[in-house]
Design a protein around this motif. Structure first.
Motif, PDB file in Angstrom:
ATOM      1  N   GLU A  11      32.227  55.745  30.257  1.00  0.00           N
ATOM      2  CA  GLU A  11      31.663  54.709  29.396  1.00  0.00           C
ATOM      3  C   GLU A  11      32.653  53.552  29.368  1.00  0.00           C
ATOM      4  OE1 GLU A  11      30.867  56.358  25.591  1.00  0.00           O
ATOM      5  OE2 GLU A  11      29.600  57.981  26.365  1.00  0.00           O
ATOM      6  N   THR A  12      32.197  52.401  29.820  1.00  0.00           N
ATOM      7  CA  THR A  12      33.081  51.243  29.916  1.00  0.00           C
ATOM      8  C   THR A  12      32.536  50.093  29.079  1.00  0.00           C
ATOM      9  OG1 THR A  12      31.936  50.383  31.868  1.00  0.00           O
ATOM     10  CG2 THR A  12      33.755  51.909  32.246  1.00  0.00           C
ATOM     11  N   TYR A  13      33.375  49.079  28.939  1.00  0.00           N
ATOM     12  CA  TYR A  13      32.945  47.864  28.259  1.00  0.00           C
ATOM     13  C   TYR A  13      32.055  47.056  29.206  1.00  0.00           C
ATOM     14  CZ  TYR A  13      36.740  49.257  25.186  1.00  0.00           C
ATOM     15  OH  TYR A  13      37.552  49.973  24.351  1.00  0.00           O
ATOM     16  N   SER A  14      31.295  46.140  28.661  1.00  0.00           N
ATOM     17  CA  SER A  14      30.356  45.383  29.487  1.00  0.00           C
ATOM     18  C   SER A  14      31.112  44.593  30.554  1.00  0.00           C
ATOM     19  CB  SER A  14      29.537  44.421  28.621  1.00  0.00           C
ATOM     20  OG  SER A  14      30.349  43.394  28.108  1.00  0.00           O
ATOM     21  N   PRO A  15      30.579  44.531  31.773  1.00  0.00           N
ATOM     22  CA  PRO A  15      31.246  43.793  32.856  1.00  0.00           C
ATOM     23  C   PRO A  15      31.498  42.328  32.501  1.00  0.00           C
ATOM     24  CG  PRO A  15      29.465  45.153  33.714  1.00  0.00           C
ATOM     25  CD  PRO A  15      29.350  45.190  32.221  1.00  0.00           C
ATOM     26  N   GLU A  16      30.563  41.725  31.752  1.00  0.00           N
ATOM     27  CA  GLU A  16      30.730  40.318  31.376  1.00  0.00           C
ATOM     28  C   GLU A  16      31.935  40.143  30.453  1.00  0.00           C
ATOM     29  OE1 GLU A  16      27.967  42.047  31.013  1.00  0.00           O
ATOM     30  OE2 GLU A  16      26.697  41.234  32.621  1.00  0.00           O
ATOM     31  N   TYR A  17      32.102  41.081  29.521  1.00  0.00           N
ATOM     32  CA  TYR A  17      33.228  41.013  28.588  1.00  0.00           C
ATOM     33  C   TYR A  17      34.557  41.156  29.335  1.00  0.00           C
ATOM     34  CZ  TYR A  17      36.430  42.541  24.891  1.00  0.00           C
ATOM     35  OH  TYR A  17      37.501  42.682  24.050  1.00  0.00           O
ATOM     36  N   ARG A  77      37.288  39.366  45.284  1.00  0.00           N
ATOM     37  CA  ARG A  77      37.237  40.123  46.534  1.00  0.00           C
ATOM     38  C   ARG A  77      36.044  41.073  46.525  1.00  0.00           C
ATOM     39  NH1 ARG A  77      39.393  45.402  46.687  1.00  0.00           N
ATOM     40  NH2 ARG A  77      40.286  46.117  44.709  1.00  0.00           N
ATOM     41  N   ASN A  78      35.778  41.694  47.642  1.00  0.00           N
ATOM     42  CA  ASN A  78      34.610  42.554  47.827  1.00  0.00           C
ATOM     43  C   ASN A  78      34.466  43.560  46.689  1.00  0.00           C
ATOM     44  OD1 ASN A  78      32.506  44.103  48.730  1.00  0.00           O
ATOM     45  ND2 ASN A  78      33.374  44.508  50.747  1.00  0.00           N
ATOM     46  N   GLN A  79      33.434  43.371  45.874  1.00  0.00           N
ATOM     47  CA  GLN A  79      33.229  44.237  44.722  1.00  0.00           C
ATOM     48  C   GLN A  79      32.860  45.661  45.122  1.00  0.00           C
ATOM     49  OE1 GLN A  79      33.733  43.253  41.431  1.00  0.00           O
ATOM     50  NE2 GLN A  79      34.603  41.461  42.445  1.00  0.00           N
ATOM     51  N   ASP A  80      32.347  45.833  46.337  1.00  0.00           N
ATOM     52  CA  ASP A  80      31.961  47.170  46.783  1.00  0.00           C
ATOM     53  C   ASP A  80      33.172  48.047  47.070  1.00  0.00           C
ATOM     54  OD1 ASP A  80      29.338  46.443  46.556  1.00  0.00           O
ATOM     55  OD2 ASP A  80      29.075  45.964  48.680  1.00  0.00           O
ATOM     56  N   GLU A  81      34.364  47.445  47.143  1.00  0.00           N
ATOM     57  CA  GLU A  81      35.578  48.211  47.389  1.00  0.00           C
ATOM     58  C   GLU A  81      36.313  48.544  46.093  1.00  0.00           C
ATOM     59  OE1 GLU A  81      37.927  45.924  50.039  1.00  0.00           O
ATOM     60  OE2 GLU A  81      36.513  46.058  51.719  1.00  0.00           O
ATOM     61  N   LYS A  82      35.764  48.114  44.975  1.00  0.00           N
ATOM     62  CA  LYS A  82      36.418  48.324  43.691  1.00  0.00           C
ATOM     63  C   LYS A  82      35.725  49.438  42.908  1.00  0.00           C
ATOM     64  CE  LYS A  82      37.583  44.643  41.408  1.00  0.00           C
ATOM     65  NZ  LYS A  82      37.513  43.326  40.725  1.00  0.00           N
ATOM     66  N   ILE A  83      36.523  50.236  42.235  1.00  0.00           N
ATOM     67  CA  ILE A  83      35.978  51.309  41.398  1.00  0.00           C
ATOM     68  C   ILE A  83      35.361  50.701  40.143  1.00  0.00           C
ATOM     69  CG2 ILE A  83      36.566  53.334  40.015  1.00  0.00           C
ATOM     70  CD1 ILE A  83      38.843  53.857  42.017  1.00  0.00           C
ATOM     71  N   SER A  84      34.128  51.073  39.869  1.00  0.00           N
ATOM     72  CA  SER A  84      33.450  50.550  38.685  1.00  0.00           C
ATOM     73  C   SER A  84      32.944  51.661  37.767  1.00  0.00           C
ATOM     74  CB  SER A  84      32.274  49.656  39.098  1.00  0.00           C
ATOM     75  OG  SER A  84      31.319  50.396  39.841  1.00  0.00           O
ATOM     76  N   GLY A  85      33.090  52.913  38.192  1.00  0.00           N
ATOM     77  CA  GLY A  85      32.630  54.013  37.355  1.00  0.00           C
ATOM     78  C   GLY A  85      33.193  55.345  37.808  1.00  0.00           C
ATOM     79  N   LEU A  86      33.186  56.309  36.896  1.00  0.00           N
ATOM     80  CA  LEU A  86      33.657  57.664  37.187  1.00  0.00           C
ATOM     81  C   LEU A  86      32.549  58.657  36.867  1.00  0.00           C
ATOM     82  CD1 LEU A  86      37.165  57.499  35.435  1.00  0.00           C
ATOM     83  CD2 LEU A  86      36.634  56.935  37.797  1.00  0.00           C
ATOM     84  N   LEU A  87      32.488  59.704  37.658  1.00  0.00           N
ATOM     85  CA  LEU A  87      31.519  60.773  37.426  1.00  0.00           C
ATOM     86  C   LEU A  87      32.233  62.107  37.585  1.00  0.00           C
ATOM     87  CD1 LEU A  87      28.615  61.865  37.064  1.00  0.00           C
ATOM     88  CD2 LEU A  87      28.364  61.721  39.559  1.00  0.00           C
ATOM     89  N   PHE A  95      35.041  58.853  42.065  1.00  0.00           N
ATOM     90  CA  PHE A  95      35.298  57.453  41.745  1.00  0.00           C
ATOM     91  C   PHE A  95      34.267  56.611  42.500  1.00  0.00           C
ATOM     92  CE2 PHE A  95      39.161  59.800  41.147  1.00  0.00           C
ATOM     93  CZ  PHE A  95      39.732  59.259  40.001  1.00  0.00           C
ATOM     94  N   LEU A  96      33.427  55.894  41.760  1.00  0.00           N
ATOM     95  CA  LEU A  96      32.266  55.222  42.344  1.00  0.00           C
ATOM     96  C   LEU A  96      32.402  53.705  42.268  1.00  0.00           C
ATOM     97  CD1 LEU A  96      29.592  57.375  40.466  1.00  0.00           C
ATOM     98  CD2 LEU A  96      30.617  57.872  42.699  1.00  0.00           C
ATOM     99  N   ASN A  97      31.747  53.027  43.231  1.00  0.00           N
ATOM    100  CA  ASN A  97      31.654  51.572  43.137  1.00  0.00           C
ATOM    101  C   ASN A  97      30.362  51.209  42.412  1.00  0.00           C
ATOM    102  OD1 ASN A  97      29.576  51.899  44.985  1.00  0.00           O
ATOM    103  ND2 ASN A  97      30.597  50.824  46.657  1.00  0.00           N
ATOM    104  N   ARG A  98      30.045  49.937  42.362  1.00  0.00           N
ATOM    105  CA  ARG A  98      28.879  49.496  41.595  1.00  0.00           C
ATOM    106  C   ARG A  98      27.561  49.964  42.196  1.00  0.00           C
ATOM    107  NH1 ARG A  98      28.658  42.979  42.900  1.00  0.00           N
ATOM    108  NH2 ARG A  98      28.656  43.136  45.187  1.00  0.00           N
ATOM    109  N   LYS A  99      27.590  50.384  43.471  1.00  0.00           N
ATOM    110  CA  LYS A  99      26.386  50.891  44.129  1.00  0.00           C
ATOM    111  C   LYS A  99      26.335  52.417  44.140  1.00  0.00           C
ATOM    112  CE  LYS A  99      25.854  46.872  47.181  1.00  0.00           C
ATOM    113  NZ  LYS A  99      25.770  46.408  48.591  1.00  0.00           N
ATOM    114  N   GLU A 100      27.187  53.036  43.325  1.00  0.00           N
ATOM    115  CA  GLU A 100      27.237  54.493  43.203  1.00  0.00           C
ATOM    116  C   GLU A 100      27.757  55.171  44.469  1.00  0.00           C
ATOM    117  OE1 GLU A 100      25.982  56.510  40.205  1.00  0.00           O
ATOM    118  OE2 GLU A 100      26.733  54.552  39.600  1.00  0.00           O
ATOM    119  N   LYS A 101      28.422  54.425  45.324  1.00  0.00           N
ATOM    120  CA  LYS A 101      29.025  55.014  46.515  1.00  0.00           C
ATOM    121  C   LYS A 101      30.387  55.596  46.145  1.00  0.00           C
ATOM    122  CE  LYS A 101      30.754  53.906  51.142  1.00  0.00           C
ATOM    123  NZ  LYS A 101      30.990  52.822  52.140  1.00  0.00           N
TER     124      LYS A 101
END
Length: 236
Positions: A11-17, A77-87, A95-101
């Motif tokens: 659970e993270t804070y909003s990306p805009e924030y 930089r390339n957002q697909d290479e950045k971690i945006s979520g954990l499962l 460790f997942l990117n914004r596309k759940e990869k």
């Protein structure tokens, strides 16, 4: 067993924030760099000023300017290479990117036992050791390195700002107990991450008690230092 083990997502804070905060930091460093550059230009325009002072302004300008540029690059930089979520699921921590990869993972099956009889298989430790240690604890496990030898591995969940850090750690430990009961968990882990030992859920009351102890400890240390300064040193 795999089907009965529930998943838990970060659970993270909003990306805009988060983006607003990060861009604010970039702008702050950029403004500081511009101000320092102005000081440097003003200093070199007056031949009476000290050359060493001029170079200090220029050095700080370079540092803040490069830091602002690096932070801006990290933002765009390339957002697909950045971690945006954990499962955390029956496999381990993903460790997942914004596309759940999946960008990286720590699997239960890859964990091994510690070869050190004095160290548990899963334990907590301060981020820094010795005189530079602090109150914050990190979780460590053991894996094999490239040569097949055991090595400790940091379970770093702080790659993104988390609201449920302790719950995630507790769920990971529950997965260890479920899928790797052969591994021993140090009892201090539950205390360090404020977990209920039975449910492995985050217990806020444990955090409050711990914070009180730390605040009192810091206050006592400060009072002792002040007392030493004004009582003993004044007698010298």
């Amino acid at each position: 067993m795999k089907e009965s083990f529930s998943e838990m997502r970060s659970e993270t804070y909003s990306p805009e924030y988060i983006a607003r905060i990060r861009w604010s930091i970039v702008i702050l460093f950029a403004v500081i760099a511009v101000v320092l550059l102005g000081f440097f230009i003003d200093a070199v325009s007056h031949t009476s000023t000290d050359t060493a002072s001029d170079m200090i302004f220029f050095l700080f300008f370079l540092i803040t300017g490069l830091l602002a540029g690096w932070l801006a690059y990290q933002m765009i930089r390339n957002q697909d290479e950045k971690i945006s979520g954990l499962l955390i699921n029956h496999q381990g921590i993903l460790f997942l990117n914004r596309k759940e990869k999946i960008l990286s993972e720590i699997k239960y099956q890859d964990l091994i036992k510690s070869k050190d009889s004095y160290t548990k298989d899963i334990y907590s430790e301060s981020q820094n050791l010795g005189k530079y240690s602090n109150f914050r604890k990190n979780l460590y496990v053991h894996e094999k390195d490239e040569t097949g030898k055991p090595k400790k591995k940091l379970i770093n969940l702080d790659v993104i700002p988390l609201k449920n850090r302790y719950d995630l750690i507790g769920h990971f430990l529950k997965g260890v107990q479920t899928f790797r009961p052969d591994l021993k968990i140090d009892s201090e882990v539950y205390k360090d991450f404020y977990l209920d030992e039975k449910t492995l859920r985050y217990a806020p009351d444990h955090l409050k008690s711990d914070m009180k102890v730390k605040i009192i400890t810091i206050a006592v240390v400060i009072l002792v230092i002040i007392a030493f300064r004004y009582i003993f040193l004044d007698e010298v």
